[in-house]
Design an enzyme around this catalytic site. Sequence first.
Site, PDB file in Angstrom:
ATOM      1  N   PRO A  23       0.828  -1.209   0.000  1.00 44.39           N
ATOM      2  CA  PRO A  23       0.000   0.000   0.000  1.00 44.39           C
ATOM      3  C   PRO A  23       0.863   1.260   0.000  1.00 44.39           C
ATOM      4  CG  PRO A  23      -0.746  -1.565   1.661  1.00 44.39           C
ATOM      5  CD  PRO A  23       0.567  -2.066   1.174  1.00 44.39           C
ATOM      6  N   ALA A  57      -3.846   2.548   2.010  1.00 42.98           N
ATOM      7  CA  ALA A  57      -4.626   2.615   3.240  1.00 42.98           C
ATOM      8  C   ALA A  57      -6.006   3.176   2.932  1.00 42.98           C
ATOM      9  CB  ALA A  57      -3.909   3.494   4.266  1.00 42.98           C
ATOM     10  N   GLN A 100      -5.906  -2.540   1.997  1.00 45.43           N
ATOM     11  CA  GLN A 100      -5.491  -2.321   3.383  1.00 45.43           C
ATOM     12  C   GLN A 100      -6.543  -1.464   4.074  1.00 45.43           C
ATOM     13  OE1 GLN A 100      -2.338   0.585   4.635  1.00 45.43           O
ATOM     14  NE2 GLN A 100      -1.187  -1.274   5.123  1.00 45.43           N
ATOM     15  N   TYR A 182      -0.436   4.517  13.200  1.00 48.46           N
ATOM     16  CA  TYR A 182      -1.876   4.735  13.095  1.00 48.46           C
ATOM     17  C   TYR A 182      -2.589   4.033  14.245  1.00 48.46           C
ATOM     18  CZ  TYR A 182      -0.467   6.795   8.717  1.00 48.46           C
ATOM     19  OH  TYR A 182       0.156   7.593   7.789  1.00 48.46           O
ATOM     20  N   ARG A 230      -0.575  -5.709   8.789  1.00 49.69           N
ATOM     21  CA  ARG A 230       0.668  -4.944   8.624  1.00 49.69           C
ATOM     22  C   ARG A 230       1.112  -4.470   9.996  1.00 49.69           C
ATOM     23  NH1 ARG A 230       2.609  -1.725   4.158  1.00 49.69           N
ATOM     24  NH2 ARG A 230       4.824  -1.340   4.552  1.00 49.69           N
ATOM     25  N   LEU A 301      13.264  -0.255   1.385  1.00 42.56           N
ATOM     26  CA  LEU A 301      14.333   0.201   0.492  1.00 42.56           C
ATOM     27  C   LEU A 301      14.929  -0.951  -0.317  1.00 42.56           C
ATOM     28  CD1 LEU A 301      16.262   2.932   2.507  1.00 42.56           C
ATOM     29  CD2 LEU A 301      14.479   3.213   0.784  1.00 42.56           C
ATOM     30  N   GLY A 323       7.988  -0.900  -2.923  1.00 40.17           N
ATOM     31  CA  GLY A 323       7.100   0.255  -2.933  1.00 40.17           C
ATOM     32  C   GLY A 323       7.615   1.397  -3.778  1.00 40.17           C
ATOM     33  N   ARG A 324       8.509   2.205  -3.196  1.00 43.76           N
ATOM     34  CA  ARG A 324       9.014   3.372  -3.929  1.00 43.76           C
ATOM     35  C   ARG A 324       9.717   2.963  -5.219  1.00 43.76           C
ATOM     36  NH1 ARG A 324       8.957   4.675   1.406  1.00 43.76           N
ATOM     37  NH2 ARG A 324       8.336   6.802   1.965  1.00 43.76           N
TER      38      ARG A 324
END
Length: 365
Positions: A23, A57, A100, A182, A230, A301, A323-324
Amino acid sequence: MSKLFSPFRLGPLALKNRIVIPPMDQYSATEGKASDWHRIHYGVLAGSGAALLILEATAVSPEGRISPSDLGLWSDEAEEALRGLIGTLRAHGSAALGVQLAHAGRKASVLPPWQGGGSVPEAAGGWPVVAPSPLPWDGGFPVPRALSETELERVRSDFVRAARRAVDLGFDLIEIHSAHGYLLHQFLSPLSNARPDRWGGTLEGRMAFPLSVFEAVRQEVPESVALGVRVSATDWVPGGWDVEQCAVYARELETRGCRFIHVSSGGLSPRQEIPLYPGYQIPLAAAIRSSCSMPVIGVGLITEPDLAEHVVASGQADLVAVGRGMLFNPHWPWLAAARLGARVAAPNQYLRAAPHGVSIFETGR
């Protein structure tokens, strides 16, 4: 043969390879409803060759949004907008689809990152924030209201209703967000949970509400849908949530029917000190994997195919989330397949895109 491109079973879900798109918040919805941006963004990622795509999310209630532009799943209108998006992804993509479900707690009502990420005042469309205890995320943020028993029941019910909608939409996987500072993570950490009642204090008390949310959702989600969590394995702050406590949490989740755990870290406190390097969260994933028998998704990463291959081949994690790296190169799995001598799915329209003399694509779609 490449381990990264070997098949894997995530509970009831059969995956073609070990590459997961985690996500990644887009802050591009209107009143919780998916927009044209989501069709563009997820349309590309669904055809990337990754085995699993988990949507960002998705708030279980309006007050559970991180920003006013967060995706949501609390209304019929939001559900129908997602239905249209999912139809497009199913028609043109090859990835299994997950969502998610989240509640931001004290980190709610903030601006998107490119607008500074500061707190949104109520006069500008913000809303009061809630948390386990009246402890703000940082000095420039509002003091949250501690959730009452009645409100806790409402939050739990919001997760259940959103999960029911996700099942109706046909998602293959549901991930409950219990990480990155969160709401459910706020209950877990002693840095944010100072409650004197049954929902705080000891490790068992701090885990109680997140576990009750999982149990309630588990009852609503059929076994045909992979249900997991998660987590942030550590706050990266002395005296906070750490990998040893997270291992206990993972085992408790597993006994309640959790099918996988997605291991991240941080996000609870601005005092965190994170040692960033390629794969920096993989040792955390490995520690959690050694403490339970659930499949583990590692992330952090991971930008190079060789590192992703090493993570799964060495048994540190069962799957790798990119992800990135996927945002930078939405066809990262194609690059990985070329580097590792593997084959990967691609849309028919892109089959001719492989480098000359390199055979990486399976039959297209």
